[in-house]
Scaffold this motif. Structure first.
Motif, PDB file in Angstrom:
ATOM      1  N   GLY A 184       0.807  -1.209   0.000  1.00 44.86           N
ATOM      2  CA  GLY A 184       0.000   0.000   0.000  1.00 44.86           C
ATOM      3  C   GLY A 184       0.841   1.260   0.000  1.00 44.86           C
ATOM      4  O   GLY A 184       2.077   1.231  -0.092  1.00 44.86           O
ATOM      5  N   THR A 185       0.166   2.384   0.093  1.00 43.86           N
ATOM      6  CA  THR A 185       0.792   3.696   0.237  1.00 43.86           C
ATOM      7  C   THR A 185       0.024   4.458   1.308  1.00 43.86           C
ATOM      8  O   THR A 185      -1.143   4.147   1.585  1.00 43.86           O
ATOM      9  CB  THR A 185       0.729   4.500  -1.078  1.00 43.86           C
ATOM     10  OG1 THR A 185      -0.651   4.789  -1.381  1.00 43.86           O
ATOM     11  CG2 THR A 185       1.361   3.727  -2.232  1.00 43.86           C
ATOM     12  N   PRO A 186       0.637   5.464   1.920  1.00 48.30           N
ATOM     13  CA  PRO A 186      -0.118   6.237   2.927  1.00 48.30           C
ATOM     14  C   PRO A 186      -1.404   6.826   2.356  1.00 48.30           C
ATOM     15  O   PRO A 186      -2.435   6.855   3.046  1.00 48.30           O
ATOM     16  CB  PRO A 186       0.880   7.331   3.331  1.00 48.30           C
ATOM     17  CG  PRO A 186       2.223   6.724   3.088  1.00 48.30           C
ATOM     18  CD  PRO A 186       2.048   5.870   1.867  1.00 48.30           C
ATOM     19  N   GLU A 187      -1.355   7.275   1.103  1.00 53.91           N
ATOM     20  CA  GLU A 187      -2.540   7.877   0.493  1.00 53.91           C
ATOM     21  C   GLU A 187      -3.635   6.842   0.283  1.00 53.91           C
ATOM     22  O   GLU A 187      -4.812   7.097   0.596  1.00 53.91           O
ATOM     23  CB  GLU A 187      -2.173   8.537  -0.833  1.00 53.91           C
ATOM     24  CG  GLU A 187      -1.204   9.699  -0.741  1.00 53.91           C
ATOM     25  CD  GLU A 187       0.246   9.271  -0.528  1.00 53.91           C
ATOM     26  OE1 GLU A 187       1.064  10.139  -0.148  1.00 53.91           O
ATOM     27  OE2 GLU A 187       0.568   8.075  -0.731  1.00 53.91           O
ATOM     28  N   ALA A 188      -3.276   5.669  -0.241  1.00 61.27           N
ATOM     29  CA  ALA A 188      -4.277   4.627  -0.504  1.00 61.27           C
ATOM     30  C   ALA A 188      -4.822   4.043   0.789  1.00 61.27           C
ATOM     31  O   ALA A 188      -6.018   3.754   0.899  1.00 61.27           O
ATOM     32  CB  ALA A 188      -3.671   3.527  -1.377  1.00 61.27           C
ATOM     33  N   ASP A 189      -3.952   3.865   1.776  1.00 62.65           N
ATOM     34  CA  ASP A 189      -4.416   3.337   3.071  1.00 62.65           C
ATOM     35  C   ASP A 189      -5.416   4.292   3.707  1.00 62.65           C
ATOM     36  O   ASP A 189      -6.415   3.869   4.304  1.00 62.65           O
ATOM     37  CB  ASP A 189      -3.230   3.123   3.998  1.00 62.65           C
ATOM     38  CG  ASP A 189      -2.264   2.054   3.507  1.00 62.65           C
ATOM     39  OD1 ASP A 189      -2.619   1.302   2.576  1.00 62.65           O
ATOM     40  OD2 ASP A 189      -1.151   1.981   4.056  1.00 62.65           O
ATOM     41  N   ALA A 190      -5.144   5.601   3.587  1.00 65.47           N
ATOM     42  CA  ALA A 190      -6.062   6.595   4.137  1.00 65.47           C
ATOM     43  C   ALA A 190      -7.355   6.666   3.329  1.00 65.47           C
ATOM     44  O   ALA A 190      -8.440   6.861   3.894  1.00 65.47           O
ATOM     45  CB  ALA A 190      -5.389   7.960   4.175  1.00 65.47           C
ATOM     46  N   GLU A 191      -7.263   6.489   2.013  1.00 70.38           N
ATOM     47  CA  GLU A 191      -8.469   6.506   1.183  1.00 70.38           C
ATOM     48  C   GLU A 191      -9.368   5.321   1.521  1.00 70.38           C
ATOM     49  O   GLU A 191     -10.601   5.463   1.576  1.00 70.38           O
ATOM     50  CB  GLU A 191      -8.095   6.479  -0.290  1.00 70.38           C
ATOM     51  CG  GLU A 191      -9.276   6.468  -1.247  1.00 70.38           C
ATOM     52  CD  GLU A 191     -10.205   7.665  -1.100  1.00 70.38           C
ATOM     53  OE1 GLU A 191     -11.399   7.521  -1.423  1.00 70.38           O
ATOM     54  OE2 GLU A 191      -9.758   8.747  -0.639  1.00 70.38           O
ATOM     55  N   LEU A 192      -8.769   4.164   1.763  1.00 72.05           N
ATOM     56  CA  LEU A 192      -9.573   3.012   2.184  1.00 72.05           C
ATOM     57  C   LEU A 192     -10.249   3.309   3.523  1.00 72.05           C
ATOM     58  O   LEU A 192     -11.419   2.967   3.726  1.00 72.05           O
ATOM     59  CB  LEU A 192      -8.699   1.763   2.287  1.00 72.05           C
ATOM     60  CG  LEU A 192      -9.404   0.469   2.719  1.00 72.05           C
ATOM     61  CD1 LEU A 192     -10.619   0.168   1.860  1.00 72.05           C
ATOM     62  CD2 LEU A 192      -8.420  -0.707   2.690  1.00 72.05           C
ATOM     63  N   GLY A 193      -9.527   3.978   4.418  1.00 68.40           N
ATOM     64  CA  GLY A 193     -10.136   4.369   5.687  1.00 68.40           C
ATOM     65  C   GLY A 193     -11.330   5.284   5.505  1.00 68.40           C
ATOM     66  O   GLY A 193     -12.346   5.143   6.192  1.00 68.40           O
ATOM     67  N   ARG A 194     -11.219   6.199   4.546  1.00 67.35           N
ATOM     68  CA  ARG A 194     -12.349   7.101   4.281  1.00 67.35           C
ATOM     69  C   ARG A 194     -13.535   6.334   3.698  1.00 67.35           C
ATOM     70  O   ARG A 194     -14.698   6.664   3.982  1.00 67.35           O
ATOM     71  CB  ARG A 194     -11.908   8.219   3.337  1.00 67.35           C
ATOM     72  CG  ARG A 194     -11.035   9.280   4.011  1.00 67.35           C
ATOM     73  CD  ARG A 194     -10.820  10.484   3.116  1.00 67.35           C
ATOM     74  NE  ARG A 194      -9.911  10.195   2.016  1.00 67.35           N
ATOM     75  CZ  ARG A 194      -8.583  10.323   2.072  1.00 67.35           C
ATOM     76  NH1 ARG A 194      -8.015  10.731   3.195  1.00 67.35           N
ATOM     77  NH2 ARG A 194      -7.833  10.057   1.031  1.00 67.35           N
ATOM     78  N   LEU A 195     -13.270   5.334   2.892  1.00 67.49           N
ATOM     79  CA  LEU A 195     -14.352   4.527   2.334  1.00 67.49           C
ATOM     80  C   LEU A 195     -15.053   3.701   3.418  1.00 67.49           C
ATOM     81  O   LEU A 195     -16.267   3.472   3.355  1.00 67.49           O
ATOM     82  CB  LEU A 195     -13.798   3.588   1.248  1.00 67.49           C
ATOM     83  CG  LEU A 195     -13.266   4.239  -0.026  1.00 67.49           C
ATOM     84  CD1 LEU A 195     -12.599   3.195  -0.919  1.00 67.49           C
ATOM     85  CD2 LEU A 195     -14.387   4.941  -0.790  1.00 67.49           C
ATOM     86  N   VAL A 196     -14.293   3.283   4.399  1.00 69.53           N
ATOM     87  CA  VAL A 196     -14.848   2.469   5.490  1.00 69.53           C
ATOM     88  C   VAL A 196     -15.666   3.319   6.466  1.00 69.53           C
ATOM     89  O   VAL A 196     -16.640   2.842   7.061  1.00 69.53           O
ATOM     90  CB  VAL A 196     -13.698   1.759   6.245  1.00 69.53           C
ATOM     91  CG1 VAL A 196     -14.205   1.071   7.504  1.00 69.53           C
ATOM     92  CG2 VAL A 196     -13.012   0.754   5.334  1.00 69.53           C
ATOM     93  N   TRP A 197     -15.285   4.564   6.612  1.00 69.42           N
ATOM     94  CA  TRP A 197     -15.832   5.417   7.665  1.00 69.42           C
ATOM     95  C   TRP A 197     -17.362   5.458   7.723  1.00 69.42           C
ATOM     96  O   TRP A 197     -17.944   5.287   8.807  1.00 69.42           O
ATOM     97  CB  TRP A 197     -15.259   6.818   7.505  1.00 69.42           C
ATOM     98  CG  TRP A 197     -15.501   7.711   8.678  1.00 69.42           C
ATOM     99  CD1 TRP A 197     -16.324   8.800   8.724  1.00 69.42           C
ATOM    100  CD2 TRP A 197     -14.910   7.613   9.980  1.00 69.42           C
ATOM    101  NE1 TRP A 197     -16.281   9.385   9.966  1.00 69.42           N
ATOM    102  CE2 TRP A 197     -15.432   8.682  10.759  1.00 69.42           C
ATOM    103  CE3 TRP A 197     -14.013   6.727  10.554  1.00 69.42           C
ATOM    104  CZ2 TRP A 197     -15.056   8.873  12.079  1.00 69.42           C
ATOM    105  CZ3 TRP A 197     -13.650   6.916  11.884  1.00 69.42           C
ATOM    106  CH2 TRP A 197     -14.168   7.980  12.622  1.00 69.42           C
ATOM    107  N   PRO A 198     -18.071   5.673   6.606  1.00 70.76           N
ATOM    108  CA  PRO A 198     -19.543   5.706   6.694  1.00 70.76           C
ATOM    109  C   PRO A 198     -20.131   4.404   7.235  1.00 70.76           C
ATOM    110  O   PRO A 198     -21.149   4.422   7.934  1.00 70.76           O
ATOM    111  CB  PRO A 198     -19.995   5.961   5.253  1.00 70.76           C
ATOM    112  CG  PRO A 198     -18.806   6.537   4.563  1.00 70.76           C
ATOM    113  CD  PRO A 198     -17.612   5.925   5.227  1.00 70.76           C
TER     114      PRO A 198
END
Length: 242
Positions: free
Chosen positions: A220-234
């Motif tokens: 992964g990358t920090p950006e992609a890992d954080a984007e996955l976190g944003r997708l999970v958040w809702p």
């Protein structure tokens, strides 16, 4: 929410703080001793009982080997309303130990659970090693052990949220998550799977900092890992709110 880290053994205090911002009562502790090795599943019961007594809903969130525990606990305890499994396996894996013969990571009622061993003949082709190949090879080598070692995800009556990164270099998270989805679907049970093709083994939720660097290759990358976190958040917002 009971929040379980993986084999790093970290206490997920920062993640608990983030979840508390959603209104959750979140607790984390180091749930194994020296290694994930013959851990009694009953050892989680005190923490689950305390949370269950205090809260209207009971959720277990785990990452990696913690997700393995979370799915097992969800199958054992009807009072668990939801399981959030990040980078989860679909089988019980062998203990994280160099001792041989290999043994299970878990026990229940004093008896070890069936498990898939590691293929000791595997050799890394990268430096530092990417262990995803070892897990893939072990599943092939010990294919006869897989049926008995499958996590009993069909017994989880609560909601199940799976999170997986498509660039996980520690183990094949997406493949294992899709196997869980397929088995629960065959049993008529809904499952939510959230993925990102460029994310790695550890998700970064909104408000979290990336985990400290490890000797293990997570992908992964920090950006992609954080984007996955944003997708999970809702989905986490929905689970906490019930």
């Amino acid at each position: 929410m009971l929040v379980l880290a993986g084999s790093s053994g970290r206490v997920e205090s920062a993640r608990c703080d983030v979840l508390a911002g959603l209104g959750a009562t979140a607790a984390s502790y180091r749930w194994f001793g020296e290694a994930v090795d013959l851990v009694p599943l009953e050892s989680f019961e005190d923490a689950l009982s305390v949370l269950h007594e205090r809260c209207d809903r009971l959720v277990v969130m785990g990452t990696s080997r913690g997700a393995e525990a979370a799915l097992l606990l969800g199958a054992m305890h009807e009072e668990i309303d939801a399981v959030v499994a990040i980078s989860a396996p679909h089988v019980v894996w062998a203990a994280l130990s160099t001792d041989r013969p290999q043994r299970s990571s878990w026990t229940r009622g004093g008896e070890p659970l069936s498990f898939v061993p590691y293929d000791d003949g595997w050799e890394p082709d990268t430096s530092p090693p990417e262990y995803v190949g070892m897990y893939e090879q072990s599943l092939e080598t010990y294919a006869d052990r897989v049926p008995a070692a499958r996590l009993p995800v069909e017994r989880i009556s609560g909601d199940v949220l799976l999170v997986a990164g498509g660039d996980d270099r520690l183990w094949p998270s997406c493949d294992m998550a899709e196997e869980i989805v397929a088995r629960r679907s065959a049993a008529g049970l809904p499952t939510v799977l959230v993925t990102h093709p460029a994310a790695g083994h550890r998700v970064v939720l909104p408000g979290e900092q990336p985990a400290p660097r490890s000797h293990l290759v997570h992908g992964g990358t920090p950006e992609a890992d954080a984007e996955l976190g944003r997708l999970v958040w809702p989905h986490l917002v929905g689970i906490v709110g019930g």
